[in-house]
Each structure stands twice: as C-alpha cells, then as structure tokens.
Write a protein that holds these residues in place. Structure first.
Motif, PDB file in Angstrom:
ATOM      1  N   LEU A 199      19.118   1.974 -14.963  1.00 32.84           N
ATOM      2  CA  LEU A 199      18.003   2.022 -14.235  1.00 32.84           C
ATOM      3  C   LEU A 199      17.362   0.635 -14.176  1.00 32.84           C
ATOM      4  O   LEU A 199      16.560   0.322 -14.932  1.00 32.84           O
ATOM      5  CB  LEU A 199      16.822   3.129 -15.023  1.00 32.84           C
ATOM      6  N   GLY A 200      17.339   0.032 -12.661  1.00 28.86           N
ATOM      7  CA  GLY A 200      17.068  -1.400 -12.844  1.00 28.86           C
ATOM      8  C   GLY A 200      18.368  -2.018 -12.867  1.00 28.86           C
ATOM      9  O   GLY A 200      18.965  -2.361 -13.741  1.00 28.86           O
ATOM     10  N   ILE A 207      19.967   3.536  -4.154  1.00 26.81           N
ATOM     11  CA  ILE A 207      18.515   2.830  -3.737  1.00 26.81           C
ATOM     12  C   ILE A 207      17.308   3.678  -3.879  1.00 26.81           C
ATOM     13  O   ILE A 207      17.416   4.792  -3.360  1.00 26.81           O
ATOM     14  CB  ILE A 207      18.678   2.146  -2.463  1.00 26.81           C
ATOM     15  N   GLY A 208      16.429   3.413  -4.548  1.00 27.08           N
ATOM     16  CA  GLY A 208      15.217   4.407  -5.090  1.00 27.08           C
ATOM     17  C   GLY A 208      14.667   4.422  -6.249  1.00 27.08           C
ATOM     18  O   GLY A 208      15.086   3.189  -7.025  1.00 27.08           O
ATOM     19  N   ASP A 209      13.601   5.242  -6.442  1.00 26.20           N
ATOM     20  CA  ASP A 209      12.883   5.080  -7.666  1.00 26.20           C
ATOM     21  C   ASP A 209      13.728   5.523  -8.991  1.00 26.20           C
ATOM     22  O   ASP A 209      14.457   6.453  -8.766  1.00 26.20           O
ATOM     23  CB  ASP A 209      11.897   5.979  -7.457  1.00 26.20           C
ATOM     24  N   ALA A 210      13.608   4.863 -10.006  1.00 24.87           N
ATOM     25  CA  ALA A 210      14.314   5.372 -11.253  1.00 24.87           C
ATOM     26  C   ALA A 210      14.189   6.766 -11.709  1.00 24.87           C
ATOM     27  O   ALA A 210      15.243   7.305 -12.014  1.00 24.87           O
ATOM     28  CB  ALA A 210      14.284   4.430 -12.235  1.00 24.87           C
ATOM     29  N   VAL A 266      20.762   2.094 -10.547  1.00 28.04           N
ATOM     30  CA  VAL A 266      19.751   2.329  -9.660  1.00 28.04           C
ATOM     31  C   VAL A 266      18.554   1.348  -9.317  1.00 28.04           C
ATOM     32  O   VAL A 266      18.317   0.906 -10.480  1.00 28.04           O
ATOM     33  CB  VAL A 266      18.916   3.782 -10.295  1.00 28.04           C
ATOM     34  N   GLU A 267      18.361   0.894  -8.148  1.00 26.36           N
ATOM     35  CA  GLU A 267      17.574  -0.350  -7.759  1.00 26.36           C
ATOM     36  C   GLU A 267      16.610   0.051  -6.933  1.00 26.36           C
ATOM     37  O   GLU A 267      17.003   0.771  -5.720  1.00 26.36           O
ATOM     38  CB  GLU A 267      18.463  -1.459  -7.531  1.00 26.36           C
ATOM     39  N   LEU A 268      15.485  -0.341  -6.797  1.00 23.54           N
ATOM     40  CA  LEU A 268      14.320   0.181  -5.967  1.00 23.54           C
ATOM     41  C   LEU A 268      14.416  -0.790  -4.617  1.00 23.54           C
ATOM     42  O   LEU A 268      14.258  -0.335  -3.480  1.00 23.54           O
ATOM     43  CB  LEU A 268      13.082  -0.245  -6.658  1.00 23.54           C
ATOM     44  N   ASP A 294      12.788   9.390 -10.004  1.00 22.91           N
ATOM     45  CA  ASP A 294      13.633  10.047  -8.873  1.00 22.91           C
ATOM     46  C   ASP A 294      14.877  10.402  -8.800  1.00 22.91           C
ATOM     47  O   ASP A 294      15.331  11.430  -8.567  1.00 22.91           O
ATOM     48  CB  ASP A 294      13.015   9.628  -7.645  1.00 22.91           C
ATOM     49  N   ALA A 295      15.665   9.409  -9.279  1.00 26.28           N
ATOM     50  CA  ALA A 295      17.049   9.339  -9.241  1.00 26.28           C
ATOM     51  C   ALA A 295      17.781  10.022 -10.339  1.00 26.28           C
ATOM     52  O   ALA A 295      19.017  10.677 -10.092  1.00 26.28           O
ATOM     53  CB  ALA A 295      17.527   7.759  -9.671  1.00 26.28           C
ATOM     54  N   LEU A 296      16.995  10.319 -11.314  1.00 31.22           N
ATOM     55  CA  LEU A 296      17.684  11.242 -12.426  1.00 31.22           C
ATOM     56  C   LEU A 296      18.059  12.711 -12.010  1.00 31.22           C
ATOM     57  O   LEU A 296      18.850  13.189 -12.536  1.00 31.22           O
ATOM     58  CB  LEU A 296      16.333  11.363 -13.489  1.00 31.22           C
ATOM     59  N   SER A 297      17.128  13.164 -10.950  1.00 30.42           N
ATOM     60  CA  SER A 297      17.444  14.441 -10.395  1.00 30.42           C
ATOM     61  C   SER A 297      18.803  14.554  -9.788  1.00 30.42           C
ATOM     62  O   SER A 297      19.455  15.504  -9.664  1.00 30.42           O
ATOM     63  CB  SER A 297      16.401  14.898  -9.432  1.00 30.42           C
ATOM     64  N   ARG A 298      19.482  13.583  -9.748  1.00 30.21           N
ATOM     65  CA  ARG A 298      20.960  13.430  -8.939  1.00 30.21           C
ATOM     66  C   ARG A 298      22.172  14.062  -9.905  1.00 30.21           C
ATOM     67  O   ARG A 298      23.010  14.205  -9.437  1.00 30.21           O
ATOM     68  CB  ARG A 298      20.929  12.054  -8.352  1.00 30.21           C
ATOM     69  N   TYR A 299      21.799  13.866 -11.249  1.00 31.81           N
ATOM     70  CA  TYR A 299      22.708  13.980 -12.113  1.00 31.81           C
ATOM     71  C   TYR A 299      22.565  15.358 -13.085  1.00 31.81           C
ATOM     72  O   TYR A 299      21.427  15.653 -13.281  1.00 31.81           O
ATOM     73  CB  TYR A 299      22.624  12.955 -13.187  1.00 31.81           C
TER      74      TYR A 299
END
Length: 272
Positions: A83-84, A132-135, A106-108, A137-142
C-alpha cells in the motif's frame, strides 16, 4: 535481471505529477553502480539498486525487509500487498529473495507508477498487479486471508491520510492476512512521537479480533527516546510475536537497533 540503467535519452528523467503538483525525478545515487534515487518535489522518496535489488539502502525499508525474511522459509514465495508503491523497492526485493512471489501494489498517483515502471524496470519474472487508487478502498478488492504480508508505506507524520490511521482500517487489513501473515507499517514522525504512539494503540485495537495477535516496533535505539525525528516500523502478526524474531531482528540491524514488544511496547504507546 533488469537493465542497470533507467530507460531514458541521456537526460534526467522527470515527470510532473499533476495530482500533487510536484515533479518526480530519477537520478543516479552517485555511490553504487546500478542504483537510483526517486525524488518528488526535490525530496528523496525511494532508492533502488537495479543491479542488486536484494540490497536495501534506507534503514526503515531494510528493517521491513528483515521481517519479510522471517515470514516464511528462505526462498519461499509470499503473497504480498504493498500500500504505497514508491519506486517498488520492496517489490524488487521480494522477487530477488523469494522468486515467484505474487505481489500487488496500490498507488494513488497513476503518473508516478507509470513513471517508475517506464524508467526503472522490474526484475525479470516479477509477478505484480498494480492498482491505481486509495489504499483503503483497494482492500475491498481482496478476499480474507489473501496475503502473507501487507506493507503500508504512505505516512508522513501529521500529514498522514486520516482514514488510514484508524483501528477500523487496521481491522480491514488484518482480515486480509493469512494465519501466518504480518502487517508492516512505516511511521515517520517528529520528536515526541505522538503520532507513532497513537498508531501503536490503533493497530492493537484494530487487531483485537485476532486474540493471538502479536505486535512490535522496530527502529534505531535513539528513536525510542522521542528526541529525534525519523522512522519507526510497526509490525502486527496474526499469531503471537515470536521471541526468536526479536533476537534475529536485533542481530541483523541496522545497528544500533531496538525492538519493542510486550510491556515495553505498551509503555511506549501509553506515553503520549
């Protein structure tokens, strides 16, 4: 292995990151052949050694790498979430030390990630999905249990995104860890370390749903006096913190090193 020089036309690669209104540049570090520095707005952000990605220059990243070395037997691939992204230093490290690791970053800032990948190619064989996106928000992908390691490296002291500093965020990240997984958080802070102390407490609260969770703080001995600015790495495991990890981390450094666990960590966290 990737090429030892960035892909450019002989000039210093540079790109305007419109999202933050600052230029990113890539320059030779001047000391190690094949090593490069990513700067944003004139401030150094990342260091990568394309010739030897297993070598990590920044102390706090070296400490994170040392923990990653302990998560599984040497050479065994890990499932990792970054994340970053920065210059993908740890992505390169895991591919070098644990070939075939399945990694996600994940990178904003899309322009930053594109810039890095264009000029600092990843080692051959790297398995990396970029988001590409908020760290948060990205958690919900997994799916739950998807990762053996999650690394959060986006903080800048008081300027940290508030929604990434809460117990709720850490609980969401904890749910993504495997039973042998570890969450690693780089915390940059000012003297007094008020932000870092709050993050220890938030991390402990966020992992409350894992009764056996373990916690540690790693850094230079001088940092824990609270008199200096710098970086402390916080770690949370989905299992009791192993005492032999403490011994190994103290031995590997960088020196002089300290690792706070148990009562020492609780005292540190409650001091501010």
């Amino acid at each position: 292995m990737a090429a030892h020089s960035p892909r450019n036309d002989g000039r210093t690669p540079s790109r305007l990151l419109r999202g933050i209104g600052a230029h990113a540049t890539i320059t030779e570090d001047g000391f190690s052949p094949g090593a490069w520095v990513l700067s944003i707005g004139g401030a150094e952000q990342s260091h990568v050694n394309l010739a030897h990605p297993e070598e990590i220059f920044y102390e706090y990243l070296r400490r994170i790498g040392n923990v990653l070395d302990l998560v599984a037997p040497a050479g065994q691939p890990l499932r990792a979430l970054h994340l970053g992204a920065g210059a993908l230093t740890l992505t390169r490290y895991l591919q070098a030390t644990r070939p075939g690791s399945e990694q996600h970053a994940v990178e904003l800032e899309r322009e930053l990630l594109d810039f890095v990948l264009a000029h600092l190619p990843l080692p051959e064989g790297t398995v990396l999905e970029t988001v590409i996106g908020d760290a948060r928000d990205a958690l919900s992908r997994y799916e739950p249990g998807s990762f053996d390691a999650i690394v959060l490296d986006v903080f800048a002291g008081a300027d940290a995104p508030e929604h990434l500093t809460t117990p709720e965020f850490y609980a969401e990240a904890a749910a993504l860890l495997s039973p042998t997984g570890v969450l690693l958080v780089n915390v940059g802070d000012d003297p007094g370390l008020a932000f870092c102390r709050r993050q220890v407490r938030a991390l402990q609260e966020g992992f409350a749903g894992i009764p056996s969770a373990g916690f540690a703080a790693l850094g230079p001995k001088s940092m824990f006096t609270g008199r200096f600015p710098g970086n402390i790495v916080l770690a949370a495991t989905a299992f009791p913190w192993p005492e032999d990890w403490t011994e190994q981390l103290l031995a590997t450094g960088p020196h002089p090193a300290d690792v706070l666990t148990g009562e020492r960590l609780d005292v540190f966290a409650s001091a501010g």
